[in-house]
Design a protein around this motif. Structure first.
Motif, PDB file in Angstrom:
ATOM      1  N   VAL A 143      -3.793 -12.054   5.165  1.00 31.43           N
ATOM      2  CA  VAL A 143      -3.428 -10.864   4.398  1.00 31.43           C
ATOM      3  C   VAL A 143      -2.279 -10.137   5.079  1.00 31.43           C
ATOM      4  O   VAL A 143      -2.207 -10.088   6.317  1.00 31.43           O
ATOM      5  N   LEU A 144      -1.362  -9.615   4.285  1.00 29.50           N
ATOM      6  CA  LEU A 144      -0.358  -8.670   4.766  1.00 29.50           C
ATOM      7  C   LEU A 144      -0.645  -7.322   4.132  1.00 29.50           C
ATOM      8  O   LEU A 144      -0.812  -7.225   2.914  1.00 29.50           O
ATOM      9  N   VAL A 145      -0.693  -6.277   4.949  1.00 30.70           N
ATOM     10  CA  VAL A 145      -0.740  -4.894   4.465  1.00 30.70           C
ATOM     11  C   VAL A 145       0.571  -4.241   4.866  1.00 30.70           C
ATOM     12  O   VAL A 145       0.935  -4.238   6.047  1.00 30.70           O
ATOM     13  N   VAL A 146       1.299  -3.702   3.892  1.00 34.25           N
ATOM     14  CA  VAL A 146       2.558  -3.007   4.193  1.00 34.25           C
ATOM     15  C   VAL A 146       2.469  -1.606   3.614  1.00 34.25           C
ATOM     16  O   VAL A 146       2.141  -1.419   2.443  1.00 34.25           O
ATOM     17  N   HIS A 147       2.704  -0.602   4.477  1.00 34.80           N
ATOM     18  CA  HIS A 147       2.564   0.782   4.028  1.00 34.80           C
ATOM     19  C   HIS A 147       3.469   1.707   4.820  1.00 34.80           C
ATOM     20  O   HIS A 147       3.869   1.398   5.954  1.00 34.80           O
ATOM     21  N   PRO A 148       3.795   2.872   4.246  1.00 29.94           N
ATOM     22  CA  PRO A 148       4.560   3.871   4.992  1.00 29.94           C
ATOM     23  C   PRO A 148       3.654   4.642   5.938  1.00 29.94           C
ATOM     24  O   PRO A 148       2.428   4.628   5.794  1.00 29.94           O
ATOM     25  N   MET A 174      -1.689   5.687   7.052  1.00 23.98           N
ATOM     26  CA  MET A 174      -1.284   5.223   5.737  1.00 23.98           C
ATOM     27  C   MET A 174      -1.492   6.344   4.723  1.00 23.98           C
ATOM     28  O   MET A 174      -2.241   7.300   4.973  1.00 23.98           O
ATOM     29  N   PRO A 175      -0.833   6.277   3.557  1.00 23.06           N
ATOM     30  CA  PRO A 175      -1.017   7.312   2.537  1.00 23.06           C
ATOM     31  C   PRO A 175      -2.481   7.471   2.139  1.00 23.06           C
ATOM     32  O   PRO A 175      -3.274   6.516   2.196  1.00 23.06           O
ATOM     33  N   ALA A 176      -2.839   8.670   1.704  1.00 23.32           N
ATOM     34  CA  ALA A 176      -4.234   8.959   1.370  1.00 23.32           C
ATOM     35  C   ALA A 176      -4.760   8.021   0.291  1.00 23.32           C
ATOM     36  O   ALA A 176      -5.921   7.593   0.345  1.00 23.32           O
ATOM     37  N   ARG A 177      -3.942   7.680  -0.683  1.00 21.53           N
ATOM     38  CA  ARG A 177      -4.422   6.818  -1.764  1.00 21.53           C
ATOM     39  C   ARG A 177      -4.669   5.398  -1.252  1.00 21.53           C
ATOM     40  O   ARG A 177      -5.582   4.718  -1.735  1.00 21.53           O
ATOM     41  N   ALA A 178      -3.876   4.949  -0.301  1.00 18.85           N
ATOM     42  CA  ALA A 178      -4.137   3.641   0.310  1.00 18.85           C
ATOM     43  C   ALA A 178      -5.428   3.684   1.122  1.00 18.85           C
ATOM     44  O   ALA A 178      -6.260   2.768   1.044  1.00 18.85           O
ATOM     45  N   ALA A 192       0.829  -1.210   0.000  1.00 22.00           N
ATOM     46  CA  ALA A 192       0.000   0.000   0.000  1.00 22.00           C
ATOM     47  C   ALA A 192       0.860   1.256   0.000  1.00 22.00           C
ATOM     48  O   ALA A 192       0.680   2.160   0.832  1.00 22.00           O
ATOM     49  N   HIS A 193       1.789   1.329  -0.938  1.00 23.43           N
ATOM     50  CA  HIS A 193       2.625   2.520  -1.140  1.00 23.43           C
ATOM     51  C   HIS A 193       2.325   3.054  -2.530  1.00 23.43           C
ATOM     52  O   HIS A 193       2.321   2.293  -3.493  1.00 23.43           O
ATOM     53  N   PRO A 194       2.054   4.340  -2.675  1.00 28.12           N
ATOM     54  CA  PRO A 194       1.680   4.875  -3.984  1.00 28.12           C
ATOM     55  C   PRO A 194       2.830   4.976  -4.985  1.00 28.12           C
ATOM     56  O   PRO A 194       2.588   5.261  -6.160  1.00 28.12           O
ATOM     57  N   ARG A 229      -0.766 -14.085  -3.683  1.00 29.15           N
ATOM     58  CA  ARG A 229      -1.108 -13.041  -4.640  1.00 29.15           C
ATOM     59  C   ARG A 229      -0.577 -11.719  -4.096  1.00 29.15           C
ATOM     60  O   ARG A 229      -0.742 -11.421  -2.906  1.00 29.15           O
ATOM     61  N   VAL A 230       0.038 -10.919  -4.965  1.00 29.63           N
ATOM     62  CA  VAL A 230       0.574  -9.615  -4.581  1.00 29.63           C
ATOM     63  C   VAL A 230      -0.112  -8.547  -5.423  1.00 29.63           C
ATOM     64  O   VAL A 230      -0.225  -8.689  -6.644  1.00 29.63           O
ATOM     65  N   GLN A 231      -0.560  -7.492  -4.779  1.00 27.34           N
ATOM     66  CA  GLN A 231      -1.148  -6.360  -5.494  1.00 27.34           C
ATOM     67  C   GLN A 231      -0.480  -5.085  -5.006  1.00 27.34           C
ATOM     68  O   GLN A 231      -0.325  -4.869  -3.804  1.00 27.34           O
ATOM     69  N   HIS A 232      -0.085  -4.232  -5.958  1.00 26.22           N
ATOM     70  CA  HIS A 232       0.633  -3.002  -5.649  1.00 26.22           C
ATOM     71  C   HIS A 232      -0.272  -1.789  -5.830  1.00 26.22           C
ATOM     72  O   HIS A 232      -0.842  -1.595  -6.917  1.00 26.22           O
ATOM     73  N   LEU A 233      -0.397  -0.986  -4.796  1.00 21.74           N
ATOM     74  CA  LEU A 233      -1.168   0.250  -4.903  1.00 21.74           C
ATOM     75  C   LEU A 233      -0.642   1.112  -6.041  1.00 21.74           C
ATOM     76  O   LEU A 233      -1.423   1.772  -6.737  1.00 21.74           O
TER      77      LEU A 233
END
Length: 208
Positions: free
Chosen positions: A75-80, A86-90, A10-12, A37-41
């Motif tokens: 689920v794993l959520v990784v974000h700054p 978390m970032p606004a877009r996440a 969850a990093h833009p 499965r991996v999905q990138h913001l």
């Protein structure tokens, strides 16, 4: 059948430390026998400012995010950690896709609700320039508390490892390698940890 794990980076921005941590986690989980499965913001296309009508179709990337969360056992959520969150877009992904009827459902009367994602477990990795000890003593760990209590637990996802890594700004290459090794260890552990079968949820055509 091996564990089904969804890793959401969850990093833009592409090429971030969050991305590297998510990939390390995913690779170790695969090596331990999980299907991942991996999905990138950074690769998701959607209108972050739109208001979601629960009866309206979501953009394909948000539907894919829902399908991944529906599919997984863990689920794993990784974000700054930006401005204590978390970032606004996440956050916009949660606002648009983790909505009533999918993640939870309020009772017709009173303040109670159904947790529609029961049966899943969740890890989170939060990266920060703020040292984790300072964040705990002065600010009260808002980033970790939100993902643990008001996202995972609210929807019925049992929180497991909720980890903050930092300070990133002053981290040496050796320390970054330790962060990556810790993420890999978390992924390997998640792949073999016991979990109840995911709660049954009806599949849509877009989930196939």
């Amino acid at each position: 059948m091996g564990k089904r794990i969804f890793v959401w980076v969850a990093h833009p921005r592409a090429g971030s430390l969050s991305e590297a941590l998510g990939e390390a986690y995913a690779a170790a989980a695969k090596d331990a026998g999980a299907t991942v499965r991996v999905q990138h913001l950074s690769q998701m296309a959607f209108d972050a400012g739109a208001m979601t009508d629960k009866n309206a179709a979501l953009e394909p990337d948000l539907e894919a995010w829902r399908a991944n969360l529906r599919w997984c056992d863990h689920v794993l959520v990784v974000h700054p950690y930006w401005w204590a969150a978390m970032p606004a877009r996440a956050k916009a992904v949660l606002d648009r896709a983790l909505t009533s009827g999918f993640g939870y459902k309020y009772h017709a009367r009173g303040l109670g609700w159904e947790k529609l994602l029961r049966g899943r477990t969740g890890d989170a990795i939060v990266t920060s320039d703020t040292p984790p000890l300072i964040d705990r003593l002065i600010y009260g760990r808002p980033g970790r508390r939100v993902i643990r209590n008001q996202v995972f637990a609210f929807c019925g996802i049992a929180p497991k490892a909720i980890v903050q890594m930092g300070p990133v700004k002053t981290a040496s290459p050796a320390r970054i390698e330790r962060y990556l090794a810790k993420a890999a260890a978390m992924g390997a552990r998640a792949a073999v940890a016991g979990v109840r079968p995911a709660a049954a949820m009806p599949l849509k055509t877009s989930d196939a």
